[in-house]
Design a protein around this motif. Structure first.
Motif, PDB file in Angstrom:
ATOM      1  N   GLY A   1      10.162  -1.861  16.331  1.00  0.00           N
ATOM      2  CA  GLY A   1      11.282  -1.097  16.328  1.00  0.00           C
ATOM      3  C   GLY A   1      11.355  -0.763  14.923  1.00  0.00           C
ATOM      4  N   ALA A   2      10.543  -0.723  14.069  1.00  0.00           N
ATOM      5  CA  ALA A   2      11.077  -0.470  12.588  1.00  0.00           C
ATOM      6  C   ALA A   2      10.358   0.874  12.119  1.00  0.00           C
ATOM      7  CB  ALA A   2      10.341  -1.454  11.662  1.00  0.00           C
ATOM      8  N   ASP A   3      10.826   1.801  11.258  1.00  0.00           N
ATOM      9  CA  ASP A   3      10.143   2.839  10.691  1.00  0.00           C
ATOM     10  C   ASP A   3       8.884   2.317   9.549  1.00  0.00           C
ATOM     11  OD1 ASP A   3       9.732   5.139   9.227  1.00  0.00           O
ATOM     12  OD2 ASP A   3      11.655   5.583   8.768  1.00  0.00           O
ATOM     13  N   PRO A   4       7.899   3.066  10.041  1.00  0.00           N
ATOM     14  CA  PRO A   4       6.507   2.568   9.355  1.00  0.00           C
ATOM     15  C   PRO A   4       6.746   2.685   7.759  1.00  0.00           C
ATOM     16  CG  PRO A   4       5.897   3.498  11.278  1.00  0.00           C
ATOM     17  CD  PRO A   4       7.482   3.831  11.100  1.00  0.00           C
ATOM     18  N   ARG A   5       7.432   3.852   7.463  1.00  0.00           N
ATOM     19  CA  ARG A   5       7.795   4.301   6.094  1.00  0.00           C
ATOM     20  C   ARG A   5       8.437   3.049   5.023  1.00  0.00           C
ATOM     21  NH1 ARG A   5      10.021  10.058   7.664  1.00  0.00           N
ATOM     22  NH2 ARG A   5      11.086   8.667   8.975  1.00  0.00           N
ATOM     23  N   GLU A   6       9.201   2.354   5.968  1.00  0.00           N
ATOM     24  CA  GLU A   6      10.074   1.464   5.166  1.00  0.00           C
ATOM     25  C   GLU A   6       9.427   0.220   5.143  1.00  0.00           C
ATOM     26  OE1 GLU A   6      13.669   1.786   7.058  1.00  0.00           O
ATOM     27  OE2 GLU A   6      14.242   3.880   6.449  1.00  0.00           O
ATOM     28  N   ALA A   7       8.417  -0.067   5.836  1.00  0.00           N
ATOM     29  CA  ALA A   7       7.566  -1.613   6.147  1.00  0.00           C
ATOM     30  C   ALA A   7       6.650  -1.589   4.839  1.00  0.00           C
ATOM     31  CB  ALA A   7       6.952  -1.612   7.467  1.00  0.00           C
ATOM     32  N   TRP A   8       6.641  -2.944   4.298  1.00  0.00           N
ATOM     33  CA  TRP A   8       5.489  -3.221   3.193  1.00  0.00           C
ATOM     34  C   TRP A   8       4.394  -4.184   4.212  1.00  0.00           C
ATOM     35  CZ3 TRP A   8       3.919  -2.868  -1.516  1.00  0.00           C
ATOM     36  CH2 TRP A   8       2.811  -3.866  -1.890  1.00  0.00           C
ATOM     37  N   ILE A   9       3.333  -3.691   4.182  1.00  0.00           N
ATOM     38  CA  ILE A   9       2.225  -4.318   5.131  1.00  0.00           C
ATOM     39  C   ILE A   9       1.250  -5.120   4.161  1.00  0.00           C
ATOM     40  CG2 ILE A   9       0.304  -3.529   6.441  1.00  0.00           C
ATOM     41  CD1 ILE A   9       1.313  -0.750   6.544  1.00  0.00           C
ATOM     42  N   ASP A  10       1.288  -6.494   4.171  1.00  0.00           N
ATOM     43  CA  ASP A  10       0.616  -7.220   3.706  1.00  0.00           C
ATOM     44  C   ASP A  10      -0.644  -7.265   4.305  1.00  0.00           C
ATOM     45  OD1 ASP A  10      -0.702  -9.532   2.244  1.00  0.00           O
ATOM     46  OD2 ASP A  10       0.900 -10.982   2.992  1.00  0.00           O
ATOM     47  N   TYR A  11      -1.821  -6.747   3.714  1.00  0.00           N
ATOM     48  CA  TYR A  11      -3.027  -6.381   4.313  1.00  0.00           C
ATOM     49  C   TYR A  11      -4.268  -6.826   3.168  1.00  0.00           C
ATOM     50  CZ  TYR A  11      -6.931  -3.962   6.237  1.00  0.00           C
ATOM     51  OH  TYR A  11      -8.317  -3.548   6.734  1.00  0.00           O
ATOM     52  N   ALA A  12      -5.120  -7.416   3.315  1.00  0.00           N
ATOM     53  CA  ALA A  12      -6.144  -7.679   2.724  1.00  0.00           C
ATOM     54  C   ALA A  12      -7.493  -7.913   2.981  1.00  0.00           C
ATOM     55  CB  ALA A  12      -5.855  -8.906   1.767  1.00  0.00           C
ATOM     56  N   GLY A  13      -8.578  -7.555   2.402  1.00  0.00           N
ATOM     57  CA  GLY A  13     -10.002  -7.787   2.793  1.00  0.00           C
ATOM     58  C   GLY A  13     -10.863  -6.697   2.261  1.00  0.00           C
ATOM     59  N   LEU A  14     -12.023  -6.179   2.954  1.00  0.00           N
ATOM     60  CA  LEU A  14     -12.942  -5.161   2.650  1.00  0.00           C
ATOM     61  C   LEU A  14     -12.643  -4.064   3.594  1.00  0.00           C
ATOM     62  CD1 LEU A  14     -15.968  -7.287   2.159  1.00  0.00           C
ATOM     63  CD2 LEU A  14     -14.287  -6.761   0.411  1.00  0.00           C
ATOM     64  N   ASN A  15     -13.204  -2.897   3.236  1.00  0.00           N
ATOM     65  CA  ASN A  15     -13.094  -1.798   4.133  1.00  0.00           C
ATOM     66  C   ASN A  15     -13.593  -2.236   5.473  1.00  0.00           C
ATOM     67  OD1 ASN A  15     -14.786   1.162   4.898  1.00  0.00           O
ATOM     68  ND2 ASN A  15     -12.459   1.021   4.908  1.00  0.00           N
ATOM     69  N   HIS A  16     -12.729  -1.810   6.607  1.00  0.00           N
ATOM     70  CA  HIS A  16     -13.090  -2.126   8.137  1.00  0.00           C
ATOM     71  C   HIS A  16     -13.538  -3.818   8.152  1.00  0.00           C
ATOM     72  CE1 HIS A  16     -14.680   1.969   9.153  1.00  0.00           C
ATOM     73  NE2 HIS A  16     -13.615   2.060   8.851  1.00  0.00           N
ATOM     74  N   LEU A  17     -12.852  -4.581   7.224  1.00  0.00           N
ATOM     75  CA  LEU A  17     -12.930  -6.091   7.577  1.00  0.00           C
ATOM     76  C   LEU A  17     -11.815  -6.512   6.752  1.00  0.00           C
ATOM     77  CD1 LEU A  17     -15.268  -7.855   8.407  1.00  0.00           C
ATOM     78  CD2 LEU A  17     -15.385  -8.750   6.039  1.00  0.00           C
ATOM     79  N   GLY A  18     -10.567  -6.242   7.188  1.00  0.00           N
ATOM     80  CA  GLY A  18      -9.248  -6.608   6.824  1.00  0.00           C
ATOM     81  C   GLY A  18      -8.207  -7.217   7.792  1.00  0.00           C
ATOM     82  N   TRP A  19      -7.280  -7.826   7.336  1.00  0.00           N
ATOM     83  CA  TRP A  19      -6.122  -8.564   8.069  1.00  0.00           C
ATOM     84  C   TRP A  19      -4.709  -8.220   7.690  1.00  0.00           C
ATOM     85  CZ3 TRP A  19     -10.545 -10.442   6.480  1.00  0.00           C
ATOM     86  CH2 TRP A  19     -11.580 -10.989   7.490  1.00  0.00           C
ATOM     87  N   VAL A  20      -3.750  -7.728   8.644  1.00  0.00           N
ATOM     88  CA  VAL A  20      -2.426  -7.897   8.259  1.00  0.00           C
ATOM     89  C   VAL A  20      -1.905  -9.265   8.293  1.00  0.00           C
ATOM     90  CG1 VAL A  20      -0.178  -6.972   9.098  1.00  0.00           C
ATOM     91  CG2 VAL A  20      -2.202  -5.460   9.025  1.00  0.00           C
ATOM     92  N   ARG A  21      -1.503  -9.819   7.307  1.00  0.00           N
ATOM     93  CA  ARG A  21      -0.972 -11.109   7.331  1.00  0.00           C
ATOM     94  C   ARG A  21       0.627 -11.229   7.262  1.00  0.00           C
ATOM     95  NH1 ARG A  21      -4.144 -12.893   3.093  1.00  0.00           N
ATOM     96  NH2 ARG A  21      -2.717 -11.530   1.610  1.00  0.00           N
ATOM     97  N   GLY A  22       1.203  -9.899   7.079  1.00  0.00           N
ATOM     98  CA  GLY A  22       2.742 -10.121   7.155  1.00  0.00           C
ATOM     99  C   GLY A  22       3.199  -8.518   7.192  1.00  0.00           C
ATOM    100  N   LEU A  23       4.417  -8.260   7.743  1.00  0.00           N
ATOM    101  CA  LEU A  23       4.970  -6.949   7.739  1.00  0.00           C
ATOM    102  C   LEU A  23       6.474  -7.366   7.235  1.00  0.00           C
ATOM    103  CD1 LEU A  23       3.799  -3.832   9.588  1.00  0.00           C
ATOM    104  CD2 LEU A  23       6.408  -4.347   9.629  1.00  0.00           C
ATOM    105  N   ARG A  24       6.767  -6.751   6.093  1.00  0.00           N
ATOM    106  CA  ARG A  24       8.078  -7.056   5.752  1.00  0.00           C
ATOM    107  C   ARG A  24       9.237  -5.674   5.815  1.00  0.00           C
ATOM    108  NH1 ARG A  24       4.693  -9.439   2.059  1.00  0.00           N
ATOM    109  NH2 ARG A  24       4.937 -11.916   2.247  1.00  0.00           N
ATOM    110  N   ILE A  25      10.302  -5.959   6.493  1.00  0.00           N
ATOM    111  CA  ILE A  25      11.200  -5.025   6.544  1.00  0.00           C
ATOM    112  C   ILE A  25      12.252  -5.448   5.950  1.00  0.00           C
ATOM    113  CG2 ILE A  25      12.225  -3.554   8.259  1.00  0.00           C
ATOM    114  CD1 ILE A  25       9.976  -4.103  10.215  1.00  0.00           C
ATOM    115  N   ALA A  26      13.004  -4.737   5.096  1.00  0.00           N
ATOM    116  CA  ALA A  26      14.005  -5.051   4.244  1.00  0.00           C
ATOM    117  C   ALA A  26      13.874  -6.540   3.862  1.00  0.00           C
ATOM    118  CB  ALA A  26      15.405  -5.164   5.308  1.00  0.00           C
ATOM    119  N   GLY A  27      12.793  -6.929   3.375  1.00  0.00           N
ATOM    120  CA  GLY A  27      12.612  -8.213   2.430  1.00  0.00           C
ATOM    121  C   GLY A  27      12.341  -9.310   3.719  1.00  0.00           C
TER     122      GLY A  27
END
Length: 445
Positions: free
Chosen positions: A180-206
């Protein structure tokens, strides 16, 4: 500004041009040069772009050429989206791999290695030409395998080559939307290689909202990755993987589905796009309408075998609109105008992931400004992810070594070390099979 698009006769070029048409800011792209080896494809795409620009005010001027040096001279940005061997090459990559019972997908496993082996020498030649003919240009690489090709080019262009991919953007957008969040306001904690990564967190307003998603089976199973991987598996991982990790986590099922498919993805796109290019040059047909119809079918069938295997159903309408062209435009704006932004990009590691060396190209959030893309410090990857990332990066390094040396033995090593190729003998047969169908691999001795 002058933007040169390599692979300018490619099917997705109108997405980039459409994004440019909507840019009215100072310092925008005013000239687009399309380069392709196929004059017929250039003619078809040029017709689509002309229809897109009809009625638009101050549309970027478009020219087309089959001369690479001519296209590069004076470029401010170079967008690389080439396909060495064409879609016939992609179909052959799939066919040879599947005959050996392994995955032939163009960026993952045996197919990705074959594609890399024939693409890296061409990409390196382009990088050297850019360094000589347009030393101040920034190269935005979308050529697959994107991380591997970006790393090959970075050895000649340094940080002036940046790889882009729309997969992390789409993944973050879907997670934010389901929360229910605006993607433009979210910080995406993502890491890995191209086509081999994981979202480990998604921060909204901290606040990290990913734990709330992982704790709610109904919410977690309501979007594409939840349906694709299954709620239990995502909760076990404690993260949301890039969709391409389905090829790793459900490899046997994916290979079986591709073997049973009427056509592989590459063969489907080869035939589909051949019809488009034939239709687009007819004077009694709207090239733009033909492109729109073809694109809709292309997007709707993306990763269809994987979704069928998982029972994930059809793609949602919001996921059919593409996205890499928006990443490319945001990247160009940030550099050209110093409009600081954060994007998930493929860049040299520096000290971001401690398990890899400084020159390894990784895919992580980056702060982008006039000085380029700067990777943001991220938490270490969990053990299971570290193992995969290190194994696949080792394979990429063997591909680069084989492309540089022409060593057939090193090419076999690259295949044999990949987690999705389970036999040295299979690796040897893959090299034999690929060198038989790809003239571009004749350099391997």
């Amino acid at each position: 500004m002058k933007l040169t698009i390599l692979g300018g006769g490619g099917f997705r070029v109108p997405l980039v041009y459409g994004a440019l048409l909507g840019d009215r800011g100072e310092g925008r792209v005013t000239e687009v040069v399309l380069h392709d080896l196929d004059a017929g494809r250039l003619s078809a795409v040029t017709r689509v772009l002309a229809e897109q620009a009809a009625g638009a005010e101050d549309a970027p001027r478009v020219t087309a050429t089959t001369g690479l040096d001519e296209a590069l001279r004076g470029a401010d940005f170079v967008f690389s989206a080439i396909r060495v061997g064409g879609l016939e090459g992609r179909a052959n990559d799939e066919r040879v791999a599947l005959a050996e019972g392994v995955l032939g997908q163009e960026t993952v496993g045996a197919g990705g290695i074959a594609y890399g082996l024939r693409t890296v020498p061409v990409a390196v030649d382009i990088a050297r030409r850019v360094a000589r003919l347009a030393p101040d240009a920034w190269v935005i690489n979308f050529t697959n395998p994107a991380g591997l090709v970006t790393e090959a080019m970075s050895r000649h262009l340094g940080d002036r080559v940046i790889g882009i991919c729309d997969s992390p953007v789409g993944l973050g957008r879907r997670i934010a939307r389901v929360l229910g969040a605006d993607p433009r306001e979210a910080w995406i904690d993502y890491a890995g290689l191209n086509h081999l990564g994981w979202v480990r967190g998604l921060r909204i307003a901290g606040r990290d909202e990913l734990p709330r998603l992982l704790a709610d089976p109904g919410l977690l199973g309501s979007f594409e990755e939840g349906r694709l991987f299954g709620v239990d598996w995502l909760q076990s991982l404690g993260a949301i993987p890039n969709e391409y990790l389905h090829y790793y986590y459900f490899n046997r099922e994916a290979v079986r589905a591709y073997q049973q498919a009427e056509k592989t993805r590459g063969a489907f796109l080869r035939d589909q796009q051949a019809r488009f290019y034939e239709e687009a040059v007819r004077t009694d047909v709207s090239a733009l309408a033909a492109w729109d119809r073809t694109r809709a079918e292309r997007e709707a069938t993306y990763m269809a075998e994987n979704r069928e295997t998982a029972g994930a159903g059809e793609r949602e309408a919001d996921d059919l609109s593409g996205g890499y062209e928006k990443v490319a435009l945001a990247l160009m704006r940030a550099i050209a105008r110093d409009e600081r932004t954060t994007l998930i990009l493929n860049v040299r590691n520096r000290r971001t992931l401690s398990v890899l060396d400084t020159d390894a190209v990784i895919e992580v959030p980056c702060l982008v400004d006039a000085g380029g893309a700067h990777p943001v410090a991220v938490d270490p990857l969990p053990g299971h992810a570290t193992g995969l990332v290190c194994a696949v990066k080792a394979v990429e390094r063997e591909v680069l070594a084989a492309a540089e040396s022409g060593s057939r033995t090193t090419a076999v090593k690259a295949f044999a070390l990949h987690p999705l190729v389970d036999s040295v003998n299979v690796a040897r047969r893959l090299v034999e099979g690929y060198t038989e169908v790809h003239p571009g691999l004749a350099y391997l001795r």
